[in-house]
Design an enzyme around this catalytic site. Structure first.
Site, mmCIF file in Angstrom:
data_model
loop_
_atom_site.group_PDB
_atom_site.id
_atom_site.type_symbol
_atom_site.label_atom_id
_atom_site.label_comp_id
_atom_site.label_asym_id
_atom_site.label_seq_id
_atom_site.Cartn_x
_atom_site.Cartn_y
_atom_site.Cartn_z
ATOM 1 N N HIS A 1 0.816 -1.265 0.001
ATOM 2 C CA HIS A 1 0.057 -0.012 0.033
ATOM 3 C C HIS A 1 0.869 1.405 0.085
ATOM 4 O O HIS A 1 0.267 2.336 -0.076
ATOM 5 C CB HIS A 1 -0.994 -0.173 1.152
ATOM 6 C CG HIS A 1 -0.156 0.112 2.634
ATOM 7 N ND1 HIS A 1 0.675 -0.562 2.999
ATOM 8 C CD2 HIS A 1 -0.140 1.620 3.145
ATOM 9 C CE1 HIS A 1 1.101 0.146 4.160
ATOM 10 N NE2 HIS A 1 0.609 1.389 4.338
ATOM 11 N N HIS B 1 1.907 6.756 -0.503
ATOM 12 C CA HIS B 1 0.947 6.156 0.439
ATOM 13 C C HIS B 1 -0.184 5.942 -0.396
ATOM 14 O O HIS B 1 -1.062 6.989 -0.473
ATOM 15 C CB HIS B 1 1.053 6.800 1.598
ATOM 16 C CG HIS B 1 0.491 5.913 2.706
ATOM 17 N ND1 HIS B 1 -0.967 5.896 2.910
ATOM 18 C CD2 HIS B 1 0.824 5.285 3.624
ATOM 19 C CE1 HIS B 1 -1.117 4.838 3.948
ATOM 20 N NE2 HIS B 1 0.067 4.682 4.417
#
Length: 147
Positions: A55, A70
């Site tokens: 992620h 992110h």
């Protein structure tokens, strides 16, 4: 110059619904509301940190800029579900290389935001980090100016 790593809508970090990002705890930068689930390298450099859950990814540019991309808010809780990485730690990357793909719709159906902060984690090493544009961006567009 740091390129936009995704297609979507560029917004200031202050619009990210997470204090760690909006208050620039991890560094200055900007965010992108993605229109599709593909993250491309915004620089020539090296993969310095690929999170096991895919992620988030850290890159170090050939000029020494340390970036954190992110994908989403609290998406670590998905444990890698809906994410595919095309690189690994230590890989050399060129601007425009596909790094990660993700299923934007599935992540949002699970209740997570997909807004993607793009941070300069070594902000203190530079005079300034400035967002170049707000609104519609394409991967590869000039996104952050580092001085």
């Amino acid at each position: 110059m740091i390129a936009a790593p995704l297609n979507g809508t560029a917004v200031p970090l202050t619009e990210v619904n997470d204090a760690v990002f909006s208050q620039k705890v991890l560094g200055d930068g900007a965010a992108i509301l993605p229109s599709e689930g593909k993250v491309f390298s915004p620089v020539d450099g090296e993969v310095s940190a690929l999170f096991e859950t895919k992620h988030a990814i850290g890159l170090t540019s050939s000029e020494g800029v340390e970036l954190l991309i992110h994908i989403g808010i609290d998406t670590v809780n998905l444990q890698g579900k809906y994410y595919t990485a095309y690189v690994q730690n230590g890989d050399t990357v060129k601007r425009g290389d596909l790094l990660i793909s993700f299923d934007k719709d599935a992540i949002e159906k699970e209740g997570f935001e997909t807004i993607t902060p793009v941070l300069v984690s070594n902000t203190a090493d530079f005079k300034s980090v400035q967002m170049r544009m707000e609104g519609t961006v394409k991967a590869g567009d000039d996104f952050l100016m580092i001085r």
